[in-house]
Design a protein around this motif. Structure first.
Motif, PDB file in Angstrom:
ATOM      1  N   ALA A 134       0.838  -1.199   0.000  1.00 52.38           N
ATOM      2  CA  ALA A 134       0.000   0.000   0.000  1.00 52.38           C
ATOM      3  C   ALA A 134       0.875   1.252   0.000  1.00 52.38           C
ATOM      4  CB  ALA A 134      -0.893  -0.004   1.230  1.00 52.38           C
ATOM      5  N   LYS A 135       0.349   2.336  -0.543  1.00 49.70           N
ATOM      6  CA  LYS A 135       1.067   3.613  -0.474  1.00 49.70           C
ATOM      7  C   LYS A 135       1.191   4.014   0.995  1.00 49.70           C
ATOM      8  CE  LYS A 135      -1.507   6.276  -3.096  1.00 49.70           C
ATOM      9  NZ  LYS A 135      -2.531   5.749  -3.959  1.00 49.70           N
ATOM     10  N   PRO A 136       2.325   4.626   1.365  1.00 49.84           N
ATOM     11  CA  PRO A 136       2.558   4.924   2.789  1.00 49.84           C
ATOM     12  C   PRO A 136       1.461   5.770   3.431  1.00 49.84           C
ATOM     13  CG  PRO A 136       4.487   5.496   1.449  1.00 49.84           C
ATOM     14  CD  PRO A 136       3.435   5.046   0.500  1.00 49.84           C
ATOM     15  N   GLU A 137       0.754   6.559   2.630  1.00 50.27           N
ATOM     16  CA  GLU A 137      -0.238   7.441   3.255  1.00 50.27           C
ATOM     17  C   GLU A 137      -1.601   6.768   3.482  1.00 50.27           C
ATOM     18  OE1 GLU A 137       1.327   7.937   0.376  1.00 50.27           O
ATOM     19  OE2 GLU A 137       0.035   8.861  -1.146  1.00 50.27           O
ATOM     20  N   THR A 138      -1.786   5.587   2.939  1.00 50.77           N
ATOM     21  CA  THR A 138      -3.128   4.992   3.010  1.00 50.77           C
ATOM     22  C   THR A 138      -3.433   4.323   4.351  1.00 50.77           C
ATOM     23  OG1 THR A 138      -2.892   4.514   0.659  1.00 50.77           O
ATOM     24  CG2 THR A 138      -4.770   3.531   1.781  1.00 50.77           C
ATOM     25  N   GLY A 176      11.220  -6.578   1.368  1.00 49.72           N
ATOM     26  CA  GLY A 176      12.255  -6.712   0.360  1.00 49.72           C
ATOM     27  C   GLY A 176      11.712  -7.094  -1.001  1.00 49.72           C
ATOM     28  N   TYR A 177      10.427  -7.290  -1.097  1.00 54.06           N
ATOM     29  CA  TYR A 177       9.819  -7.648  -2.363  1.00 54.06           C
ATOM     30  C   TYR A 177       9.765  -6.410  -3.257  1.00 54.06           C
ATOM     31  CZ  TYR A 177       6.575 -10.388  -5.178  1.00 54.06           C
ATOM     32  OH  TYR A 177       5.982 -11.101  -6.169  1.00 54.06           O
ATOM     33  N   VAL A 178       9.954  -6.597  -4.568  1.00 44.92           N
ATOM     34  CA  VAL A 178       9.901  -5.458  -5.475  1.00 44.92           C
ATOM     35  C   VAL A 178       8.541  -4.777  -5.358  1.00 44.92           C
ATOM     36  CG1 VAL A 178      10.295  -4.720  -7.851  1.00 44.92           C
ATOM     37  CG2 VAL A 178      11.223  -6.904  -7.066  1.00 44.92           C
ATOM     38  N   GLY A 179       8.557  -3.450  -5.312  1.00 46.18           N
ATOM     39  CA  GLY A 179       7.285  -2.728  -5.264  1.00 46.18           C
ATOM     40  C   GLY A 179       6.800  -2.471  -3.851  1.00 46.18           C
ATOM     41  N   THR A 180       7.468  -3.048  -2.873  1.00 49.02           N
ATOM     42  CA  THR A 180       7.023  -2.813  -1.506  1.00 49.02           C
ATOM     43  C   THR A 180       7.791  -1.642  -0.913  1.00 49.02           C
ATOM     44  OG1 THR A 180       8.674  -4.288  -0.535  1.00 49.02           O
ATOM     45  CG2 THR A 180       6.545  -5.251  -1.119  1.00 49.02           C
ATOM     46  N   VAL A 181       7.203  -1.014   0.066  1.00 51.91           N
ATOM     47  CA  VAL A 181       7.917   0.027   0.796  1.00 51.91           C
ATOM     48  C   VAL A 181       8.102  -0.480   2.220  1.00 51.91           C
ATOM     49  CG1 VAL A 181       7.158   2.020  -0.531  1.00 51.91           C
ATOM     50  CG2 VAL A 181       5.669   1.117   1.226  1.00 51.91           C
ATOM     51  N   PRO A 182       9.168  -0.055   2.896  1.00 54.34           N
ATOM     52  CA  PRO A 182       9.312  -0.503   4.282  1.00 54.34           C
ATOM     53  C   PRO A 182       8.093  -0.062   5.070  1.00 54.34           C
ATOM     54  CG  PRO A 182      11.198   0.852   3.582  1.00 54.34           C
ATOM     55  CD  PRO A 182      10.186   0.923   2.495  1.00 54.34           C
ATOM     56  N   LEU A 183       7.669  -0.919   5.951  1.00 49.47           N
ATOM     57  CA  LEU A 183       6.455  -0.614   6.695  1.00 49.47           C
ATOM     58  C   LEU A 183       6.725   0.520   7.674  1.00 49.47           C
ATOM     59  CD1 LEU A 183       3.603  -1.737   6.687  1.00 49.47           C
ATOM     60  CD2 LEU A 183       4.231  -3.127   8.652  1.00 49.47           C
ATOM     61  N   ARG A 190       2.152  -1.487  15.947  1.00 43.33           N
ATOM     62  CA  ARG A 190       0.833  -1.962  16.381  1.00 43.33           C
ATOM     63  C   ARG A 190       0.666  -3.471  16.209  1.00 43.33           C
ATOM     64  NH1 ARG A 190       0.367   3.401  15.502  1.00 43.33           N
ATOM     65  NH2 ARG A 190      -1.404   4.489  16.420  1.00 43.33           N
ATOM     66  N   PHE A 191       1.737  -4.149  15.865  1.00 50.35           N
ATOM     67  CA  PHE A 191       1.648  -5.598  15.637  1.00 50.35           C
ATOM     68  C   PHE A 191       2.677  -6.381  16.455  1.00 50.35           C
ATOM     69  CE2 PHE A 191      -0.178  -3.916  11.727  1.00 50.35           C
ATOM     70  CZ  PHE A 191      -1.227  -4.783  11.481  1.00 50.35           C
TER      71      PHE A 191
END
Ligand SMILES: Nc1ncnc2c1ncn2[C@@H]1O[C@H](COP(=O)(O)OP(=O)(O)O)[C@@H](O)[C@H]1O
Ligand SMILES: [Mg+2]
Length: 290
Positions: A134-138, A176-183, A190-191
């Protein structure tokens, strides 16, 4: 033990005595289908969820994260609402949307709840898959849903929605998957994190026996070896991570019942790789084994 759920007697017994009784595990989760690489992983996930904590399943693609979430929801007898994250994920796909409807011959605006609101109102599990796509802002939209507040002001209706008892979040991440952003840290905070590695060796052998049409023991052993070699090559950076997916391996095992194993591996694993060099590597590996 204090929990947020009515755990079945069997599950409570298991949690209280798990190191004494290991066969009970296979029996208990057999139906759900996820085969945990070790008991602690299962116990920790069940414990966290039973105390109302969100869990984040972290591991490579095809390691069984989704299967595990399904198995957990089965164990808790909780139906599961799901969200699949992508860059297109927005407030509407999480929370719901407004639409026009006819009521008593009049047009009215109705709100159709999305998975987050549904899971909150029904008091069930919410599964957020590929949470770092997901985009970081969502996702910060639902920070309040994920922490102790368990509430959100629905921006479409201005209603304050509070989660019913039983609501809980299971998320999956493949770092590390392509297209992902660090959480985002606030989100990660929260997890409780449960690492999900690939299963290997005897366990993988059992999974292949139970989940594919392949019966020949010698061939199964070769596929188990292939899997270990692929995982190692991924770790060494020689091939893309997808190559070691258990999902792809199971497909190859199935196909090998009808077509030669090397071709099965080509279709299920090799041809998904981007670079010639990677494809050649896996083909060579297959050729030396089969
Ligand atoms: N430990 C495991 N136990 C049971 N099934 C597994 C396991 N690991 C992989 N699989 C199988 O591999 C496939 C991919 O699993 P999935 O849950 O979709 O992976 P992920 O969500 O991690 O990408 C499924 O068919 C699943 O049954
Ligand atoms: Mg998945």
């Amino acid at each position: 033990m204090r929990t947020n759920y009515e755990l079945s007697d069997k599950m409570t017994e298991l949690l209280n005595s798990y190191n004494r009784n290991s066969n009970a595990f296979q029996e208990l989760i057999g139906e759900g289908g996820y085969m945990p690489p070790n008991q602690e992983l299962l116990i920790d996930a069940i414990s966290a969820l039973s105390m109302g904590k969100n869990i984040l399943l972290k591991g490579p693609t095809g390691a069984g994260k989704t299967k595990f979430a399904e198995t957990l929801s089965m164990l808790f007898q909780q139906p599961m609402f799901s969200v699949n994250c992508s860059v297109d994920l927005d407030a509407e796909s999480l929370l719901g949307f407004k639409t026009l409807a006819n009521k008593d011959d009049q047009q009215v605006i109705e709100f159709v709840s999305g998975p987050v609101i549904n899971a909150m109102q029904h008091g069930t599990f919410l599964y957020i898959d590929e949470i770092n796509m997901a985009k970081p802002e969502t996702l910060p939209l639902i920070n309040g849903v994920l922490d102790y507040r368990r509430t959100i002001t629905n921006p479409f209706t201005n209603e304050l929605v509070s989660a019913n008892k039983g609501f809980n979040v299971i998320a999956a991440i493949n770092e590390g998957y392509v297209g992902t952003v660090p959480l985002n840290e606030a989100l990660k905070n929260r997890f409780v994190v449960i690492e999900i590695p690939y299963i290997e060796g005897e366990q993988l052998k059992q999974l292949i026996q139970e989940n594919t049409q392949l019966n020949d023991e010698h061939t199964i052993d070769l596929f188990v070896t292939l899997s270990a070699d692929l995982i190692q090559a991924v770790v060494q950076g020689k091939i893309a991570e997808d190559a070691a997916s258990i999902r792809a391996l199971l497909d190859a095992c199935d196909l090998s019942v009808l077509i030669p194993a090397e071709r099965a591996i080509q279709r299920a694993i090799v041809d998904k790789l981007e670079e010639d060099r990677e494809r050649e590597f896996v083909l060579n590996l297959a050729a030396t084994l089969f």
